[in-house]
Design a protein around this motif. Structure first.
Motif, short mmCIF file in Angstrom:
data_model
loop_
_atom_site.label_atom_id
_atom_site.label_comp_id
_atom_site.label_asym_id
_atom_site.label_seq_id
_atom_site.Cartn_x
_atom_site.Cartn_y
_atom_site.Cartn_z
N UNK A 1 0.81 -1.22 0.00
CA UNK A 1 0.00 0.00 0.00
C UNK A 1 0.84 1.27 0.00
N UNK A 2 2.14 1.15 0.14
CA UNK A 2 3.01 2.34 0.18
C UNK A 2 2.97 3.05 -1.17
N UNK A 3 2.80 4.35 -1.10
CA UNK A 3 2.74 5.16 -2.33
C UNK A 3 3.70 6.33 -2.21
N UNK B 1 6.52 12.76 -1.18
CA UNK B 1 6.08 12.22 0.10
C UNK B 1 5.86 10.73 -0.04
N UNK B 2 6.50 9.96 0.81
CA UNK B 2 6.32 8.51 0.84
C UNK B 2 5.34 8.20 1.97
N UNK B 3 4.21 7.57 1.66
CA UNK B 3 3.18 7.29 2.65
C UNK B 3 2.76 5.83 2.60
N UNK C 1 3.78 -1.46 -4.22
CA UNK C 1 3.40 -2.57 -5.09
C UNK C 1 4.61 -3.04 -5.89
N UNK C 2 5.40 -2.10 -6.40
CA UNK C 2 6.60 -2.44 -7.16
C UNK C 2 7.62 -3.17 -6.28
N UNK C 3 7.74 -2.77 -5.02
CA UNK C 3 8.65 -3.45 -4.10
C UNK C 3 8.14 -4.86 -3.83
N UNK D 1 -1.39 8.56 7.12
CA UNK D 1 -0.38 9.32 6.37
C UNK D 1 -0.95 9.81 5.05
N UNK D 2 -1.74 8.97 4.38
CA UNK D 2 -2.35 9.38 3.12
C UNK D 2 -3.30 10.57 3.33
#
Length: 157
Positions: free
Chosen positions: A92-94, A103-105, A131-133, A110-111
């Motif tokens: 879910x990290x974006x 901004x990394x959330x 998702x890529x990670x 945080x979102x």
């Protein structure tokens, strides 16, 4: 550093990122990814390919002109690179990319905070680095097990 310590070729980074090798060579030439390459370079390359194509409203940029990496682009690539080894990164990290910051959330709180504090009517891009990670181990395994075509082999019609 890297999760497994396995070094990758520039070609393997491009393949794992799902991009053409030209993106990887361009990123290497601009200092975005440096040899030796590791897992985090795959995600960094994907983010680089995305952010290098962004032209903010009101900004003129000729397509044919060679573009140096801007600070916000370099910040986005570095944030993505750090997300690979961050234990808090989930699918879910974006990564929110704004014209003047990134901004990394991860969490819903945080979102919401980013939305309230920074987005308010501004143009922003949301990149799914989490998702890529999450997809990274499978992408790297596919690169390692990919069959090479022998030099003498010819495609048959």
């Amino acid at each position: 550093m890297s999760m497994t310590g396995a070094q990758l070729s520039t070609s393997a980074v491009a393949t794992a990122a799902g991009l053409s090798e030209s993106w990887a060579w361009k990123a290497r030439d601009q200092g975005v990814i440096n040899e030796p390459h590791f897992e985090e370079d795959v995600v960094a390359l994907r983010v680089y390919a995305f952010v290098s194509q962004i032209v903010w409203p009101g900004t003129r940029r000729p397509r044919s002109a060679r573009q140096a990496l801007e600070l916000w682009q370099a910040s986005a690539v570095e944030a993505a690179r750090q997300a690979v080894s961050d234990e808090n990164t989930t699918s879910e990290t974006a990564l929110w990319v704004l014209e003047d910051s990134v901004r990394l959330v991860t969490t819903p709180a945080e979102r919401a905070a980013v939305d309230l504090q920074y987005l308010g009517g501004r143009v922003a891009f949301r990149i799914p680095v989490g998702l890529w990670v999450t997809e990274l181990p499978e992408a790297l395994e596919n690169v390692r097990t990919r069959r090479r075509r022998s030099v003498g082999a010819r495609a048959t019609s």
